[in-house]
Scaffold this active site. Structure first.
Site, PDB file in Angstrom:
ATOM      1  N   LYS A  90       0.874  -1.181   0.000  1.00  0.00           N
ATOM      2  CA  LYS A  90       0.000   0.000   0.000  1.00  0.00           C
ATOM      3  C   LYS A  90       0.916   1.237   0.000  1.00  0.00           C
ATOM      4  O   LYS A  90       1.470   1.614   1.023  1.00  0.00           O
ATOM      5  CB  LYS A  90      -0.855  -0.060   1.265  1.00  0.00           C
ATOM      6  CG  LYS A  90      -2.080   0.814   1.335  1.00  0.00           C
ATOM      7  CD  LYS A  90      -1.851   2.232   1.074  1.00  0.00           C
ATOM      8  CE  LYS A  90      -2.330   3.243   2.032  1.00  0.00           C
ATOM      9  NZ  LYS A  90      -1.897   4.581   1.588  1.00  0.00           N
ATOM     10  N   GLU A 145      -0.903   7.564  -0.827  1.00  0.00           N
ATOM     11  CA  GLU A 145      -1.835   8.058  -1.851  1.00  0.00           C
ATOM     12  C   GLU A 145      -1.258   9.262  -2.587  1.00  0.00           C
ATOM     13  O   GLU A 145      -1.733   9.641  -3.644  1.00  0.00           O
ATOM     14  CB  GLU A 145      -3.194   8.395  -1.217  1.00  0.00           C
ATOM     15  CG  GLU A 145      -3.176   9.417  -0.098  1.00  0.00           C
ATOM     16  CD  GLU A 145      -2.846   8.832   1.280  1.00  0.00           C
ATOM     17  OE1 GLU A 145      -2.141   7.804   1.349  1.00  0.00           O
ATOM     18  OE2 GLU A 145      -3.285   9.420   2.290  1.00  0.00           O
ATOM     19  N   GLY A 160       6.538   5.213   8.191  1.00  0.00           N
ATOM     20  CA  GLY A 160       5.715   6.417   8.168  1.00  0.00           C
ATOM     21  C   GLY A 160       5.813   7.121   9.508  1.00  0.00           C
ATOM     22  O   GLY A 160       6.813   6.975  10.219  1.00  0.00           O
ATOM     23  N   GLY A 207       2.139   4.746  12.864  1.00  0.00           N
ATOM     24  CA  GLY A 207       2.846   3.477  13.092  1.00  0.00           C
ATOM     25  C   GLY A 207       2.493   2.854  14.427  1.00  0.00           C
ATOM     26  O   GLY A 207       2.257   1.646  14.518  1.00  0.00           O
ATOM     27  N   GLU A 265       9.285   1.515  10.923  1.00  0.00           N
ATOM     28  CA  GLU A 265      10.328   2.534  10.710  1.00  0.00           C
ATOM     29  C   GLU A 265       9.630   3.878  10.785  1.00  0.00           C
ATOM     30  O   GLU A 265       8.828   4.210   9.906  1.00  0.00           O
ATOM     31  CB  GLU A 265      10.978   2.365   9.325  1.00  0.00           C
ATOM     32  CG  GLU A 265      11.707   1.060   9.120  1.00  0.00           C
ATOM     33  CD  GLU A 265      12.966   0.931   9.947  1.00  0.00           C
ATOM     34  OE1 GLU A 265      13.468   1.963  10.443  1.00  0.00           O
ATOM     35  OE2 GLU A 265      13.433  -0.204  10.121  1.00  0.00           O
ATOM     36  N   CYS A 308      13.107  11.144   7.323  1.00  0.00           N
ATOM     37  CA  CYS A 308      13.104  10.634   8.702  1.00  0.00           C
ATOM     38  C   CYS A 308      14.460  10.845   9.353  1.00  0.00           C
ATOM     39  O   CYS A 308      14.568  11.038  10.548  1.00  0.00           O
ATOM     40  CB  CYS A 308      12.729   9.162   8.707  1.00  0.00           C
ATOM     41  SG  CYS A 308      13.751   8.176   7.614  1.00  0.00           S
ATOM     42  N   GLU A 365       9.213  16.194  15.701  1.00  0.00           N
ATOM     43  CA  GLU A 365       9.628  16.104  14.300  1.00  0.00           C
ATOM     44  C   GLU A 365       8.855  17.154  13.500  1.00  0.00           C
ATOM     45  O   GLU A 365       7.633  17.219  13.583  1.00  0.00           O
ATOM     46  CB  GLU A 365       9.316  14.706  13.760  1.00  0.00           C
ATOM     47  CG  GLU A 365       9.827  14.492  12.367  1.00  0.00           C
ATOM     48  CD  GLU A 365       9.466  13.107  11.806  1.00  0.00           C
ATOM     49  OE1 GLU A 365       8.283  12.732  11.879  1.00  0.00           O
ATOM     50  OE2 GLU A 365      10.367  12.421  11.317  1.00  0.00           O
TER      51      GLU A 365
HETATM   52  P1  NAD Z   1       2.009   8.655   7.449  1.00  0.00           P
HETATM   53  O1  NAD Z   1       2.174   7.892   8.696  1.00  0.00           O
HETATM   54  O2  NAD Z   1       0.982   9.701   7.390  1.00  0.00           O
HETATM   55  O3  NAD Z   1       1.663   7.662   6.238  1.00  0.00           O
HETATM   56  C1  NAD Z   1       2.468   6.555   5.930  1.00  0.00           C
HETATM   57  C2  NAD Z   1       1.618   5.532   5.215  1.00  0.00           C
HETATM   58  O4  NAD Z   1       0.611   5.094   6.100  1.00  0.00           O
HETATM   59  C3  NAD Z   1       0.912   6.053   3.971  1.00  0.00           C
HETATM   60  O5  NAD Z   1       0.854   5.019   3.001  1.00  0.00           O
HETATM   61  C4  NAD Z   1      -0.470   6.363   4.488  1.00  0.00           C
HETATM   62  O6  NAD Z   1      -1.479   6.298   3.503  1.00  0.00           O
HETATM   63  C5  NAD Z   1      -0.653   5.261   5.488  1.00  0.00           C
HETATM   64  N1  NAD Z   1      -1.629   5.582   6.538  1.00  0.00           N
HETATM   65  C6  NAD Z   1      -1.967   6.794   7.025  1.00  0.00           C
HETATM   66  N2  NAD Z   1      -2.935   6.664   7.954  1.00  0.00           N
HETATM   67  C7  NAD Z   1      -3.199   5.345   8.050  1.00  0.00           C
HETATM   68  C8  NAD Z   1      -4.108   4.566   8.827  1.00  0.00           C
HETATM   69  N3  NAD Z   1      -4.958   5.127   9.701  1.00  0.00           N
HETATM   70  N4  NAD Z   1      -4.106   3.226   8.657  1.00  0.00           N
HETATM   71  C9  NAD Z   1      -3.258   2.644   7.787  1.00  0.00           C
HETATM   72  N5  NAD Z   1      -2.389   3.316   7.018  1.00  0.00           N
HETATM   73  C10 NAD Z   1      -2.360   4.653   7.161  1.00  0.00           C
HETATM   74  O7  NAD Z   1       3.453   9.198   7.089  1.00  0.00           O
HETATM   75  P2  NAD Z   1       3.855  10.089   5.857  1.00  0.00           P
HETATM   76  O8  NAD Z   1       3.336  11.452   6.115  1.00  0.00           O
HETATM   77  O9  NAD Z   1       3.523   9.416   4.567  1.00  0.00           O
HETATM   78  O10 NAD Z   1       5.460  10.059   5.977  1.00  0.00           O
HETATM   79  C11 NAD Z   1       6.123  10.879   6.829  1.00  0.00           C
HETATM   80  C12 NAD Z   1       6.535  10.146   8.101  1.00  0.00           C
HETATM   81  O11 NAD Z   1       7.240   8.973   7.773  1.00  0.00           O
HETATM   82  C13 NAD Z   1       7.470  10.958   8.939  1.00  0.00           C
HETATM   83  O12 NAD Z   1       7.099  10.891  10.300  1.00  0.00           O
HETATM   84  C14 NAD Z   1       8.818  10.280   8.751  1.00  0.00           C
HETATM   85  O13 NAD Z   1       9.718  10.471   9.786  1.00  0.00           O
HETATM   86  C15 NAD Z   1       8.416   8.873   8.563  1.00  0.00           C
HETATM   87  N6  NAD Z   1       9.453   8.125   7.830  1.00  0.00           N
HETATM   88  C16 NAD Z   1      10.230   7.234   8.504  1.00  0.00           C
HETATM   89  C17 NAD Z   1      11.241   6.553   7.842  1.00  0.00           C
HETATM   90  C18 NAD Z   1      12.116   5.561   8.561  1.00  0.00           C
HETATM   91  O14 NAD Z   1      12.696   4.728   7.888  1.00  0.00           O
HETATM   92  N7  NAD Z   1      12.236   5.601   9.862  1.00  0.00           N
HETATM   93  C19 NAD Z   1      11.432   6.757   6.496  1.00  0.00           C
HETATM   94  C20 NAD Z   1      10.621   7.665   5.830  1.00  0.00           C
HETATM   95  C21 NAD Z   1       9.611   8.334   6.523  1.00  0.00           C
END
Ligand code: NAD
Length: 513
Positions: free
Chosen positions: A198, A201, A251, A256, A273, A307, A404
């Protein structure tokens, strides 16, 4: 913002010519080896945050579509050839995928740049870098193995198998779409798992394009399935569904931890992650020029939407002012603008929401008494551009120093001695990465051992290699990606105990039966 007048201007925006001419990418979902629309026919669009035009569109998956993808992955795992293939056969497929990516770098990089807002030159590097990740996973497909114990006595041989964990749900964010997927998918495939992916979006194109490559490379139907759409409706079932054995999520810490909670309710294996508030700790005896460059690179790479962003600098008080002046001067020269411009180093922010969120954080920091030294504003332009921002005189207790921000915002905090620097570094919920800048080996090792971080860079920043494990302490995550254990994370061990020769009875002697 009260001290706005004293703030020098950030660099002028690299001019955005007219919107780039290219056809919008029309993606479909890939389920059970078939390209399909959503079962209710709904689609959603993604617009370029830099130019405003439609870049791509995708089906909005329904619950029935997600269920279909999970069933396809389960069938491919239970009855398909993939989990039973020889390591060498899986490795050949992964190597073919690597070649497929190599052949499409330009097309994938363009879509990645247009959807994320990151510079095209940077996107090219990331897509090319994925080739190495798939090749490394291919090497592990042949070398990951279990264990044997010939030390248990004459009548016993112990064998520990590594078997695929089963069906894996992979959820990825928008900041490094194809890169982060390539930190997960090839390793899960190398283990013999089947997957449902997934993507965010906001950035689904390269994930969908990767499916064309997998198909050509000979990945059997159902082994990898892609569902597109929003998190709560499309991602959450991957955490909740009992047929999924493992969830691997990258994410935000907020989403997470919520998904990790749901997944552990039905006892799935979970890998997370998550976010970071990564400190670079600067001592007076460092290589000054290298450090200033790495600080600016560390925080503005990917517009800080990273991240691993080096978003906090903890600097010795004796050099704090000299540091602030030097870093402001360097940051003012970083070219910001159209991601397609060859000189751009900082592109557009991914979305209006993200941009407003960043501005809100800056505002909060200034209101709390920190000093805005550079930027802090949106550019007066059509795209979603933010000035590189520097905030000094922050205290560790301020939210701007702890939370963050996920944007091009550097926060500078002074320290007086190494022990205090480590305490400040560790005084957040996160623990993803850190750096130390000093020419003294004792200082470097003391800090490297003392900070809570999954990765510590010494006199460098943001380097990465598939061979080295990556992941976070504390709220930055659970588990590690990459490294030689990367495939093992997608396995379960099975212990087989083989009895040799005549077994001694527990109760009656053998003759009694
Ligand atoms: P996000 O958590 O909003 O979304 C990540 C993914 O989860 C997306 O595919 C999103 O559609 C999905 N998602 C969102 N809400 C959900 C729900 N209720 N149920 C299931 N899935 C859901 O994060 P983002 O805004 O896409 O990315 C930014 C974040 O990711 C930052 O906090 C960043 O630090 C983190 N990040 C971490 C790493 C790492 O390796 N540690 C790498 C890249 C990004």
């Amino acid at each position: 913002m009260t001290n706005q007048l004293a703030v020098p201007a950030a660099s002028a925006l690299l001019s955005t010519a007219e919107a780039p001419k290219h056809e919008a990418f029309t993606g479909q979902m890939y389920i059970d080896g078939k390209w399909i629309e959503s079962s209710d026919g709904q689609r959603f669009e993604r617009r370029s945050p830099a130019h405003g035009h439609v870049v791509s569109s995708f089906p909005e998956a329904t619950p029935a579509d997600v269920e279909g993808a999970i069933q396809a992955a389960e069938k491919a795992y239970r009855h398909g050839p993939w989990p039973k293939l020889k390591g060498v056969e899986r490795a050949r497929v992964l190597l073919a995928v690597a070649q497929g990516i190599k052949a499409r770098v330009e097309k994938m990089a363009l879509l990645e740049s247009l959807e994320t807002g990151k510079p095209l030159t940077q996107a090219r590097g990331e897509v090319s870098g994925c080739v190495d990740l798939w090749e490394y996973a291919a090497s592990l497909a042949r070398t990951t193995s279990g264990d044997a114990y010939d030390t248990l006595g004459e009548d016993m041989l112990g064998i520990v198998l590594r078997q695929p964990v089963g069906v894996v749900g992979l959820i990825t964010p928008w900041n490094f779409p194809i890169w982060i997927l390539s930190q997960k998918l090839p390793f899960a495939l190398a283990a013999g798992c089947t997957c449902i992916v997934k993507p965010s979006e906001l950035t689904s194109s390269t994930t969908v394009m990767l499916m064309e490559i997998l198909e050509e490379a000979g990945v059997p139907a159902g082994v990898v399935n892609v569902v597109t759409g929003k998190g709560p409706s499309v991602g959450q079932p991957l955490a909740e569904h009992p047929a999924i054995d493992m969830l691997s999520f990258t994410g935000s810490t907020r989403v997470g931890s919520m998904l990790g909670g749901l997944a552990s309710k039905n006892l799935k294996k979970v890998a997370l992650e998550l976010g970071g508030k990564n400190p670079q700790i600067v001592f007076p005896d460092c290589d000054w020029h290298a450090m200033i460059d790495a600080v600016v690179f560390g925080v503005y790479f990917n517009a800080g939407e990273c991240c691993n962003s080096g978003s906090r600098v903890i600097v010795h008080e004796s050099i704090a002012e000299r540091f602030a002046e030097a870093v402001v001067e360097r940051a003012r020269q970083v070219p910001v603008g159209d991601p397609l411009h060859p000189d751009s180093k900082i592109g557009a922010i991914v979305s209006e929401n993200q941009l407003n969120d960043i501005l809100g954080n800056i505002e909060k920091g200034v209101a709390a008494g920190a000093r805005l030294r550079l930027g802090g504003k949106r550019y007066d332009a059509n795209g979603l551009y933010l000035e590189p921002t520097i905030i000094t005189d922050a205290t560790p207790a301020m939210s701007i120093a702890r939370d963050e921000i996920f944007g091009p915002v550097l926060v500078v905090i002074p320290f007086s001695d190494a022990a205090q620097a480590i305490d400040i570094a560790n005084d957040t919920a996160y623990g993803l990465s850190a750096a130390v800048w000093s020419r003294d080996i004792d200082t470097c090792l003391t800090v490297a051992r003392g900070v809570d971080a999954g990765t510590v860079w010494v006199n460098t920043f943001l380097d990465g290699y598939p061979e080295l494990p990556f992941g976070g302490f504390k709220s930055s995550g659970v588990g590690r990606e990459l490294g030689k254990q990367a495939v093992e994370d997608y396995t379960e061990t099975k212990t087989i105990q083989l009895h040799i020769g005549e077994r001694k009875n527990w109760w009656l002697p053998r003759t009694a039966a």
